[in-house]
Design a protein around this motif. Structure first.
Motif, mmCIF file in Angstrom:
data_model
loop_
_atom_site.group_PDB
_atom_site.id
_atom_site.type_symbol
_atom_site.label_atom_id
_atom_site.label_comp_id
_atom_site.label_asym_id
_atom_site.label_seq_id
_atom_site.Cartn_x
_atom_site.Cartn_y
_atom_site.Cartn_z
ATOM 1 N N PRO A 26 0.796 -1.220 0.000
ATOM 2 C CA PRO A 26 0.000 0.000 0.000
ATOM 3 C C PRO A 26 0.830 1.272 0.000
ATOM 4 N N ALA A 27 2.147 1.145 0.179
ATOM 5 C CA ALA A 27 2.986 2.344 0.246
ATOM 6 C C ALA A 27 3.201 2.978 -1.114
ATOM 7 N N SER A 28 2.966 2.239 -2.180
ATOM 8 C CA SER A 28 3.212 2.798 -3.502
ATOM 9 C C SER A 28 2.412 2.035 -4.543
ATOM 10 N N PHE A 29 2.206 2.660 -5.680
ATOM 11 C CA PHE A 29 1.559 1.977 -6.791
ATOM 12 C C PHE A 29 2.195 2.429 -8.085
ATOM 13 N N GLU A 30 2.572 1.472 -8.887
ATOM 14 C CA GLU A 30 3.085 1.752 -10.219
ATOM 15 C C GLU A 30 2.437 0.801 -11.194
ATOM 16 N N LEU A 31 2.124 1.315 -12.357
ATOM 17 C CA LEU A 31 1.657 0.435 -13.416
ATOM 18 C C LEU A 31 2.755 -0.559 -13.764
ATOM 19 N N PRO A 32 2.395 -1.729 -14.279
ATOM 20 C CA PRO A 32 3.426 -2.660 -14.742
ATOM 21 C C PRO A 32 4.367 -1.981 -15.729
ATOM 22 N N ARG A 33 5.586 -2.446 -15.767
ATOM 23 C CA ARG A 33 6.609 -1.798 -16.579
ATOM 24 C C ARG A 33 6.197 -1.675 -18.043
ATOM 25 N N HIS A 34 5.495 -2.685 -18.563
ATOM 26 C CA HIS A 34 5.135 -2.639 -19.981
ATOM 27 C C HIS A 34 4.017 -1.632 -20.264
ATOM 28 N N LEU A 35 3.305 -1.164 -19.222
ATOM 29 C CA LEU A 35 2.234 -0.186 -19.416
ATOM 30 C C LEU A 35 2.675 1.253 -19.155
ATOM 31 N N GLN A 36 3.794 1.431 -18.479
ATOM 32 C CA GLN A 36 4.244 2.784 -18.153
ATOM 33 C C GLN A 36 4.515 3.639 -19.393
ATOM 34 N N PRO A 37 5.150 3.084 -20.451
ATOM 35 C CA PRO A 37 5.311 3.896 -21.676
ATOM 36 C C PRO A 37 3.970 4.283 -22.309
ATOM 37 N N LEU A 38 2.958 3.408 -22.157
ATOM 38 C CA LEU A 38 1.639 3.729 -22.708
ATOM 39 C C LEU A 38 1.005 4.902 -21.964
ATOM 40 N N LEU A 39 1.169 4.936 -20.645
ATOM 41 C CA LEU A 39 0.645 6.068 -19.873
ATOM 42 C C LEU A 39 1.325 7.360 -20.308
ATOM 43 N N LYS A 40 2.628 7.304 -20.485
ATOM 44 C CA LYS A 40 3.372 8.490 -20.933
ATOM 45 C C LYS A 40 2.913 8.923 -22.322
ATOM 46 N N LYS A 41 2.682 7.957 -23.191
ATOM 47 C CA LYS A 41 2.217 8.273 -24.545
ATOM 48 C C LYS A 41 0.829 8.905 -24.497
ATOM 49 N N ALA A 42 -0.038 8.372 -23.635
ATOM 50 C CA ALA A 42 -1.381 8.926 -23.488
ATOM 51 C C ALA A 42 -1.320 10.363 -22.988
ATOM 52 N N GLN A 43 -0.442 10.638 -22.035
ATOM 53 C CA GLN A 43 -0.282 12.000 -21.527
ATOM 54 C C GLN A 43 0.195 12.951 -22.627
ATOM 55 N N ASN A 44 1.132 12.494 -23.440
ATOM 56 C CA ASN A 44 1.630 13.329 -24.539
ATOM 57 C C ASN A 44 0.534 13.591 -25.580
ATOM 58 N N LEU A 45 -0.262 12.552 -25.879
ATOM 59 C CA LEU A 45 -1.356 12.723 -26.840
ATOM 60 C C LEU A 45 -2.396 13.707 -26.319
ATOM 61 N N GLU A 46 -2.662 13.663 -25.008
ATOM 62 C CA GLU A 46 -3.636 14.595 -24.444
ATOM 63 C C GLU A 46 -3.095 16.029 -24.451
ATOM 64 N N LYS A 47 -1.809 16.197 -24.247
ATOM 65 C CA LYS A 47 -1.217 17.536 -24.326
ATOM 66 C C LYS A 47 -1.333 18.079 -25.755
ATOM 67 N N ILE A 48 -1.055 17.225 -26.727
ATOM 68 C CA ILE A 48 -1.204 17.628 -28.134
ATOM 69 C C ILE A 48 -2.661 17.978 -28.420
ATOM 70 N N THR A 49 -3.575 17.172 -27.882
ATOM 71 C CA THR A 49 -5.007 17.413 -28.073
ATOM 72 C C THR A 49 -5.424 18.779 -27.546
ATOM 73 N N ILE A 50 -4.948 19.128 -26.360
ATOM 74 C CA ILE A 50 -5.327 20.412 -25.753
ATOM 75 C C ILE A 50 -4.805 21.581 -26.587
ATOM 76 N N VAL A 51 -3.541 21.501 -27.001
ATOM 77 C CA VAL A 51 -2.965 22.583 -27.816
ATOM 78 C C VAL A 51 -3.735 22.722 -29.133
ATOM 79 N N TYR A 52 -4.009 21.589 -29.760
ATOM 80 C CA TYR A 52 -4.756 21.603 -31.020
ATOM 81 C C TYR A 52 -6.163 22.177 -30.831
ATOM 82 N N LEU A 53 -6.863 21.738 -29.770
ATOM 83 C CA LEU A 53 -8.227 22.209 -29.545
ATOM 84 C C LEU A 53 -8.273 23.708 -29.252
ATOM 85 N N ILE A 54 -7.263 24.220 -28.570
ATOM 86 C CA ILE A 54 -7.212 25.663 -28.325
ATOM 87 C C ILE A 54 -7.143 26.418 -29.650
ATOM 88 N N SER A 55 -6.339 25.906 -30.587
ATOM 89 C CA SER A 55 -6.252 26.554 -31.905
ATOM 90 C C SER A 55 -7.589 26.478 -32.632
#
Length: 317
Positions: free
Chosen positions: A4-33
């Protein structure tokens, strides 16, 4: 139960979370335009106004996901002993509620325009000595607002399924179908250009009903999740087979004669109880300790589990 002291996604899913975060950042910038461009060209068109508000609202799931993805893995504490996993469920509810409320507003606003028989005007501008009908500029803006989201939506969908993240899936699914909003608005603008004043408000009404439908569906699912319904797949309301597989896994233990499992969703992960009837002469504390270790390694979504020995299984589902 996992540490219970910590939680991390499995190693093979961590790059996917990072990719999802990057895609959402791109989405926000694009939607603002898109929001800025649509605001500059929408004029008095009800369809353009509705599409503009829909695009503005589309930023909420992306923003909610980014905020939740920085909170969900915080350490449990005395105030939140179960951790912060449900922040994704809260983000899902907030996005769905905003979508539903905006859908109601747009439907009423568009209906009033039809009832009042408001006649929108789409003028012309003199650009470099040539008269350009503003409708073509609106249509160009709508094309810009329609095509990139389809690509972004298809990129996010498989990631959302692998992460079991409903706010990300909702965002991806909505963007994937975003071209329908743009095409409806285009039809309304062309209709006005042909002299059909009602085409604009009718297109806006179509868009508002689409927003309302998505909002209602997502709101219903978000509320059910917060009411601790049986875990379901992100893309449907079908029960996740993982729970039944885990039950079969537990019943295969040689010290268990019968078992009942009960799980609920906390964001991306599952919390639940495993009630077992033990065989006679079982060293229950030892076997439970072994069982908890086995369950913690069974699947990453099975996060917090209690194994409870009972004399009789409960009658409830």
């Amino acid at each position: 139960m996992k540490n219970p002291a910590s939680f991390e996604l499995p190693r093979h899913l961590q790059p996917l979370l990072k990719k999802a975060q990057n895609l959402e950042k791109i989405t926000i910038v694009y939607l603002i335009s898109v929001i800025v461009l649509m605001y500059l060209v929408m004029g008095s068109s009800q369809a353009m106004k509705t599409a503009w508000l829909e695009d503005a609202l589309s930023t909420l799931p992306a923003i909610s996901f980014l905020i939740a993805s920085t909170i969900f893995n915080r350490k449990p504490n005395s105030e939140f002993p179960y951790g912060y996993h449900r922040v994704f469920s809260i983000a899902f509810l907030a996005g769905a509620l905003a979508l539903f409320a905006m859908g109601c507003f747009l439907a009423i606003d568009s209906s009033l325009s039809l009832i009042k028989a408001e006649h929108p005007t789409i003028g012309s501008y003199n650009i470099f000595g040539s008269q350009i009908w503003m409708g073509w500029v609106m249509i160009a803006a709508l094309v810009y607002s329609a095509l990139p989201p389809v690509y972004l939506g298809y990129k996010k969908l498989p990631i959302a399924k692998k992460l079991h993240n409903k706010i990300l899936y909702t965002d991806a699914d909505t963007q994937k179908a975003d071209y329908l909003t743009a095409f409806a608005a285009m039809a309304g603008i062309i209709g006005v250009g042909l002299g059909f004043w009602w085409a604009d408000a009718t297109a806006a009404l179509f868009i508002s009903f689409s927003v309302l439908k998505d909002g209602y569906s997502n709101l219903k699912n978000a509320i059910k999740d917060l009411m601790d319904r049986h875990p379901v797949h992100v893309e449907s309301s079908e029960k996740d087979e993982l729970v039944e597989e885990l039950k079969n896994f537990v019943i295969s233990w040689n010290w268990v004669s019968d078992v009942k499992v009960r799980f609920r969703e906390h964001g991306e992960v599952y919390f639940g109880e495993v009630m077992v009837i033990a065989q006679p002469n079982t060293d229950i504390p030892h076997e439970i300790e072994k069982g908890l270790k086995a369950l913690s390694n069974y699947h990453w979504k099975i996060y917090d589990v209690v194994i409870m020995p009972v004399k009789e299984l409960p009658k409830h589902p």
